[in-house]
Design an enzyme around this catalytic site. Structure first.
Site, PDB file in Angstrom:
ATOM      1  N   HIS A  90       0.829  -1.199   0.000  1.00 13.91           N
ATOM      2  CA  HIS A  90       0.000   0.000   0.000  1.00 13.91           C
ATOM      3  C   HIS A  90       0.874   1.265   0.000  1.00 13.91           C
ATOM      4  CE1 HIS A  90      -3.687   2.321   1.095  1.00 13.91           C
ATOM      5  NE2 HIS A  90      -2.794   3.129   1.644  1.00 13.91           N
ATOM      6  N   GLU A  91       1.777   1.338   0.968  1.00 11.90           N
ATOM      7  CA  GLU A  91       2.618   2.543   1.068  1.00 11.90           C
ATOM      8  C   GLU A  91       3.541   2.657  -0.140  1.00 11.90           C
ATOM      9  OE1 GLU A  91       1.666   4.642   3.146  1.00 11.90           O
ATOM     10  OE2 GLU A  91       0.516   3.354   4.480  1.00 11.90           O
ATOM     11  N   HIS A 124       1.766   4.444  -2.823  1.00 13.25           N
ATOM     12  CA  HIS A 124       1.853   5.890  -2.612  1.00 13.25           C
ATOM     13  C   HIS A 124       3.240   6.388  -3.029  1.00 13.25           C
ATOM     14  CE1 HIS A 124      -1.909   6.707  -0.582  1.00 13.25           C
ATOM     15  NE2 HIS A 124      -1.694   5.840   0.383  1.00 13.25           N
ATOM     16  N   GLU A 175      -4.667   7.677  -3.192  1.00  9.39           N
ATOM     17  CA  GLU A 175      -5.151   6.415  -2.637  1.00  9.39           C
ATOM     18  C   GLU A 175      -5.439   5.398  -3.751  1.00  9.39           C
ATOM     19  OE1 GLU A 175      -4.836   6.044   0.458  1.00  9.39           O
ATOM     20  OE2 GLU A 175      -6.037   4.319   1.016  1.00  9.39           O
TER      21      GLU A 175
HETATM   22 ZN    ZN Z   1      -3.188   5.218   1.761  1.00 11.95          ZN
END
Ligand code: ZN
Length: 519
Positions: free
Chosen positions: A279-280, A283, A309
């Site tokens: 997830h990170e 980003h 996101e």
């Molecule tokens: Zn996030």
């Protein structure tokens, strides 16, 4: 204050002014990124004793950056460039930068200093009250603070919108420009009812999926090796970034060439670090894909929280939780966790990481139920802001909504309305960007899959370069040049809808839980 650069840049007085504006913005952003370094350190390596001094450092830098961003010279330059842009008027990037700088400059300068200071003071105290209230599961301790925060946010909304329109839109605009609550409602309402149907169908399915595998002892050192390998494989550039540990995972970009991710390793919770890092890293790869030479300008910044996101969710869920990914990656996992995964097949592992279970806590929610947690918060914060829902009635309203959407009822405020930090920190209008991210991610993945025929084979071969390159071309390179929705619609070639997300969820979970999709 601005230094003049080479003569050839100044083909006209307009470009000289634009250049001066760019330098002012760059300096404000440089200051602000110094603050990011300090707060990253605070959350990773700083000894506890440094807290007070660090708070003073961060507050000084935040104040200086704010001063730079509200420098009246920026207002003057904006005014002059907007009234007569000369030969720059046809330049799409110039026009977008001026529009975006105007937007944020107006927002910063419309807020009276007294209000900015009061919001900062009250939210600092209110977060402390929230920590205490949450630990004791006592909403009454947090209630007066939430009332104060709401009053201040109403004031903020009125100030930035000159008292016009839905106050919620004025707050939402800070996170998701050019999007309104009414538009979100139109997308979210059908999504919520269809998701509820899917959750209900899964809950009566005879196919029972256990996640016991994920609670075995996954050694921390091996987890570290595995998550770093996975992040590297999908395309996170370790030459321009790194991963450290913190209590709450986050991604912080200091600027071109330096993007920091954090995670936490828990032995008996494989999902936490692994999917947290994917997830990170999503980003982070967005930040690494922004044009470095535009640092400080809107064209060098991420389009919105929702678009940000979409990148994290795409890599975490649509890539990382797919069968194709694990067909390719499971052997690596087995090599690193030889004992815990000795008796596990790839199919069993894939099922375990995709178990659907209505639960109280948003951050632990699965792909199907996650958006319902967001719908509940979106509805409630709109009602709180408008005053239709008195703060004292929030716990009951929260629990009723969980009953309606997820058919479960929190037994305490700790697992109910006290679980998230957002409202205590004054972040109202922030939650819907999480759901938008999921929606945009599904749209982007569908468009990329259509472009490549199918992505499954590439993902199974652990070849992610084509997908990342597609995202760089269609999303990353533009920074903030287009409004978020327009950026996504240009990439996918049609208006945004929740259909691709629902199609993805029904196909994937319909197969896993052996349930037919109603026609
Ligand atoms: Zn996030």
């Amino acid at each position: 204050m601005a230094t003049r650069l080479s003569e050839d840049f100044m083909t006209s007085t307009h470009s000289a002014k634009y250049h001066e504006l760019s330098l002012l913005l760059r300096e404000a952003e440089l200051l602000s990124s110094c603050g990011s370094v300090l707060s990253w350190d605070e959350q990773t390596y700083m000894p506890k004793g440094g807290a007070e001094h660090r708070a003073a450092q961060c507050s000084l830098i935040a104040g200086l950056a704010h001063e730079r961003r509200t420098d009246p010279r920026i207002g003057e330059l904006l005014g002059e460039l907007q009234s007569s842009a000369g030969d720059l008027a046809d330049n799409e990037e110039f026009v977008a930068n001026i529009r975006e700088v105007r937007r944020s400059y107006d927002r910063y300068t419309k807020l009276p200093k007294r209000l900015v200071e009061e919001i900062s003071r009250v939210t600092t105290l209110s977060q402390q009250a929230w920590v205490d209230a949450r630990a004791k599961s006592r909403f009454d301790l947090f209630r007066p603070w939430l009332e104060q925060v709401l009053a201040l946010k109403r004031e903020e909304a009125a100030a930035v919108s000159n008292g016009q329109g839905d106050p919620y839109d004025a707050l939402l605009d800070d996170y998701e420009p050019a999007t309104t609550a009414a538009e979100l409602e139109q997308i979210f309402q059908p999504l919520a009812s269809q998701l509820s149907e899917l959750v209900a169908a899964i809950s009566v399915s005879e196919q029972v999926i256990s996640a016991e595998i994920l609670e075995r002892a996954f050694a921390r050192s091996a987890q570290k090796t595995v998550v770093e390998q996975a992040a590297k494989k999908i395309g996170f550039d370790f030459h321009r970034g790194r991963i450290d540990e913190s209590a709450h995972p986050f991604c912080s970009s200091f600027g071109p060439g330096d993007c920091r991710l954090t995670t936490r390793y828990q032995e008996e919770a494989f999902n936490s670090a692994f999917f947290g890092v994917l997830h990170e890293a999503g980003h982070g790869m967005y930040e690494q894909g922004l044009p470095a030479d535009k640092f400080g300008l809107p064209s060098g910044q991420a389009a919105s929280l929702g678009v940000h996101e979409s990148q994290s969710r795409l890599w975490e869920n649509l890539v990382g939780r797919s069968m194709a990914f694990w067909k390719g990656f499971f052997p690596t996992a087995q090599v690193n966790f030889p004992e815990v995964l000795a008796d596990v097949t790839c199919e069993q592992f894939y099922a375990a990481i995709n178990q659907v279970q209505p639960s109280f806590i948003r951050v632990e929610a699965d792909e199907v139920t996650y958006n319902l947690h967001i719908m509940i918060r979106f509805e409630l914060e709109r009602e709180l802001l408008s005053g239709n829902l008195p703060v004292m009635d929030l716990p009951e309203a929260w629990n009723d909504r969980y009953d309606t959407y997820l058919h479960i009822r929190p037994a305490s405020d700790r697992e109910g309305c006290l679980q998230d930090i957002h409202w205590s920190a004054g972040l109202l209008g922030y939650f819907p960007t999480y759901a938008l991210g999921n929606l945009y991610a599904a749209e982007l993945m569908a468009a990329a899959s259509a472009h490549f025929g199918s992505l499954d084979q590439l993902i199974e071969q652990q070849d992610f370069a084509a997908l990342l390159d597609w995202l760089r071309t269609h999303i990353h390179q533009y920074g903030r040049r287009y409004a978020p929705r327009k950026l996504i619609e240009q990439a996918i070639g049609h208006p945004v809808s929740s259909q691709p997300l629902l199609d993805h969820l029904w196909t994937k979970f319909g197969t896993l839980y052996q349930i037919p999709r109603p026609v």
